[in-house]
Scaffold this motif. Sequence first.
Motif, PDB file in Angstrom:
ATOM      1  N   GLU A   1      36.232  29.826  36.008  1.00 23.22           N
ATOM      2  CA  GLU A   1      35.352  30.005  37.152  1.00 23.22           C
ATOM      3  C   GLU A   1      35.930  29.289  38.368  1.00 23.22           C
ATOM      4  O   GLU A   1      36.553  28.224  38.245  1.00 23.22           O
ATOM      5  CB  GLU A   1      33.957  29.447  36.863  1.00 23.22           C
ATOM      6  CG  GLU A   1      33.194  30.167  35.771  1.00 23.22           C
ATOM      7  CD  GLU A   1      31.765  29.702  35.681  1.00 23.22           C
ATOM      8  OE1 GLU A   1      31.182  29.869  34.593  1.00 23.22           O
ATOM      9  OE2 GLU A   1      31.238  29.169  36.662  1.00 23.22           O
ATOM     10  N   MET A   2      35.689  29.890  39.541  1.00 25.49           N
ATOM     11  CA  MET A   2      36.061  29.262  40.797  1.00 25.49           C
ATOM     12  C   MET A   2      34.987  29.581  41.820  1.00 25.49           C
ATOM     13  O   MET A   2      34.333  30.644  41.750  1.00 25.49           O
ATOM     14  CB  MET A   2      37.416  29.756  41.292  1.00 25.49           C
ATOM     15  CG  MET A   2      38.575  29.406  40.379  1.00 25.49           C
ATOM     16  SD  MET A   2      40.161  29.834  41.112  1.00 25.49           S
ATOM     17  CE  MET A   2      40.286  28.571  42.385  1.00 25.49           C
ATOM     18  N   SER A   3      34.859  28.672  42.783  1.00 26.45           N
ATOM     19  CA  SER A   3      33.857  28.871  43.824  1.00 26.45           C
ATOM     20  C   SER A   3      34.409  28.330  45.141  1.00 26.45           C
ATOM     21  O   SER A   3      34.950  27.212  45.174  1.00 26.45           O
ATOM     22  CB  SER A   3      32.571  28.137  43.445  1.00 26.45           C
ATOM     23  OG  SER A   3      31.597  28.276  44.454  1.00 26.45           O
TER      24      SER A   3
ATOM     25  N   LEU B   1      31.984  37.593  51.210  1.00 23.42           N
ATOM     26  CA  LEU B   1      30.948  37.606  50.170  1.00 23.42           C
ATOM     27  C   LEU B   1      31.187  38.744  49.171  1.00 23.42           C
ATOM     28  O   LEU B   1      30.921  38.610  47.971  1.00 23.42           O
ATOM     29  CB  LEU B   1      29.561  37.736  50.796  1.00 23.42           C
ATOM     30  CG  LEU B   1      29.135  36.589  51.715  1.00 23.42           C
ATOM     31  CD1 LEU B   1      27.744  36.860  52.298  1.00 23.42           C
ATOM     32  CD2 LEU B   1      29.156  35.252  50.980  1.00 23.42           C
ATOM     33  N   GLY B   2      31.712  39.838  49.657  1.00 23.90           N
ATOM     34  CA  GLY B   2      31.979  40.982  48.785  1.00 23.90           C
ATOM     35  C   GLY B   2      33.121  40.758  47.805  1.00 23.90           C
ATOM     36  O   GLY B   2      33.353  41.587  46.922  1.00 23.90           O
ATOM     37  N   ASP B   3      33.830  39.667  47.969  1.00 24.38           N
ATOM     38  CA  ASP B   3      34.904  39.347  47.017  1.00 24.38           C
ATOM     39  C   ASP B   3      34.357  38.703  45.752  1.00 24.38           C
ATOM     40  O   ASP B   3      35.095  38.521  44.777  1.00 24.38           O
ATOM     41  CB  ASP B   3      35.921  38.397  47.665  1.00 24.38           C
ATOM     42  CG  ASP B   3      36.659  39.022  48.834  1.00 24.38           C
ATOM     43  OD1 ASP B   3      37.080  38.271  49.735  1.00 24.38           O
ATOM     44  OD2 ASP B   3      36.803  40.269  48.851  1.00 24.38           O
ATOM     45  N   THR B   4      33.095  38.349  45.765  1.00 22.21           N
ATOM     46  CA  THR B   4      32.480  37.781  44.569  1.00 22.21           C
ATOM     47  C   THR B   4      32.574  38.775  43.422  1.00 22.21           C
ATOM     48  O   THR B   4      32.090  39.909  43.525  1.00 22.21           O
ATOM     49  CB  THR B   4      31.005  37.428  44.831  1.00 22.21           C
ATOM     50  OG1 THR B   4      30.949  36.347  45.746  1.00 22.21           O
ATOM     51  CG2 THR B   4      30.302  37.034  43.534  1.00 22.21           C
TER      52      THR B   4
ATOM     53  N   PHE C   1      45.152  42.374  29.053  1.00 20.82           N
ATOM     54  CA  PHE C   1      44.379  41.671  30.060  1.00 20.82           C
ATOM     55  C   PHE C   1      44.223  40.192  29.737  1.00 20.82           C
ATOM     56  O   PHE C   1      44.188  39.792  28.565  1.00 20.82           O
ATOM     57  CB  PHE C   1      42.966  42.278  30.164  1.00 20.82           C
ATOM     58  CG  PHE C   1      42.906  43.588  30.876  1.00 20.82           C
ATOM     59  CD1 PHE C   1      43.173  44.770  30.216  1.00 20.82           C
ATOM     60  CD2 PHE C   1      42.568  43.641  32.227  1.00 20.82           C
ATOM     61  CE1 PHE C   1      43.124  45.989  30.870  1.00 20.82           C
ATOM     62  CE2 PHE C   1      42.507  44.855  32.888  1.00 20.82           C
ATOM     63  CZ  PHE C   1      42.788  46.022  32.218  1.00 20.82           C
ATOM     64  N   GLY C   2      44.102  39.402  30.785  1.00 17.54           N
ATOM     65  CA  GLY C   2      43.682  38.024  30.620  1.00 17.54           C
ATOM     66  C   GLY C   2      42.182  37.954  30.420  1.00 17.54           C
ATOM     67  O   GLY C   2      41.482  38.972  30.458  1.00 17.54           O
ATOM     68  N   GLN C   3      41.690  36.729  30.246  1.00 21.88           N
ATOM     69  CA  GLN C   3      40.270  36.551  29.932  1.00 21.88           C
ATOM     70  C   GLN C   3      39.380  36.657  31.163  1.00 21.88           C
ATOM     71  O   GLN C   3      38.160  36.754  31.045  1.00 21.88           O
ATOM     72  CB  GLN C   3      40.054  35.185  29.259  1.00 21.88           C
ATOM     73  CG  GLN C   3      40.935  34.944  28.047  1.00 21.88           C
ATOM     74  CD  GLN C   3      42.222  34.217  28.411  1.00 21.88           C
ATOM     75  OE1 GLN C   3      42.865  34.524  29.415  1.00 21.88           O
ATOM     76  NE2 GLN C   3      42.596  33.258  27.590  1.00 21.88           N
ATOM     77  N   GLY C   4      39.977  36.588  32.326  1.00 24.10           N
ATOM     78  CA  GLY C   4      39.223  36.729  33.563  1.00 24.10           C
ATOM     79  C   GLY C   4      38.885  35.412  34.226  1.00 24.10           C
ATOM     80  O   GLY C   4      38.766  34.372  33.565  1.00 24.10           O
ATOM     81  N   THR C   5      38.724  35.475  35.548  1.00 26.12           N
ATOM     82  CA  THR C   5      38.255  34.345  36.359  1.00 26.12           C
ATOM     83  C   THR C   5      37.048  34.819  37.154  1.00 26.12           C
ATOM     84  O   THR C   5      37.151  35.799  37.889  1.00 26.12           O
ATOM     85  CB  THR C   5      39.337  33.853  37.327  1.00 26.12           C
ATOM     86  OG1 THR C   5      40.442  33.331  36.583  1.00 26.12           O
ATOM     87  CG2 THR C   5      38.780  32.766  38.246  1.00 26.12           C
TER      88      THR C   5
END
Lengths: 117, 113
Positions: A10-12, A84-87, A107-111
Amino acid sequence: AQTVTQSQPEMSVQEAETVTLSCTYDTSENNYYLFWYKQPPSRQMILVIRQEAYKQQNATENRFSVNFQKAAKSFSLKISDSQLGDTAMYFCAFGQVAGGGAQKLVFGQGTRLTINP
Amino acid sequence: DAGITQSPRHKVTETGTPVTLRCHQTENHRYMYWYRQDPGHGLRLIHYSYGVKDTDKGEVSDGYSVSRSKTEDFLLTLESATSSQTSVYFCAIRGDSFQETQYFGPGTRLLVL
């Protein structure tokens, strides 16, 4: 077997900031493609950008660019002026040749990326 | 958007029943793929097709079969559904050149009770 690792679950970041998502992969092949896909809450898989392994120049698509380091087997995605639409969930993928000329994606596991107003 | 549809979009079924998911394309693309998406795993390839009646296994093919009798349709069958096959299933298509990108359908959410 090829593997793809995304080390940031996760990233924010704040809107308008720049963010970089990491991806590493493992392969013994020399000819392949790398992709970043975006999956917003709608679940639709959307291509963001792709990179051919034989090209040294890093791919760019508007606010999205990659840093492709072939020797290090690294393929990071930079999003500039985040919106915001990049969320969304972002997946790194490795494309390898398969039977009949098919292209198998690993695929990777995702971020999970959240852009805050 | 690439012309890919999946049906049904949502399905609830019981363990042991057969289930068939359909992927339909209007792009006349040679290559078609089935993936499943589970939390913590990203997408994983189940089966793919490189032409009519030409298919091969992906990394998680156990418990699944596929068929492609015409260019536009690629069917994924769970012969006897199990709870471990609860997942979101995505179909993808790709044109003839290896340089081309895979484009994904909207997904099918399957719940096996």
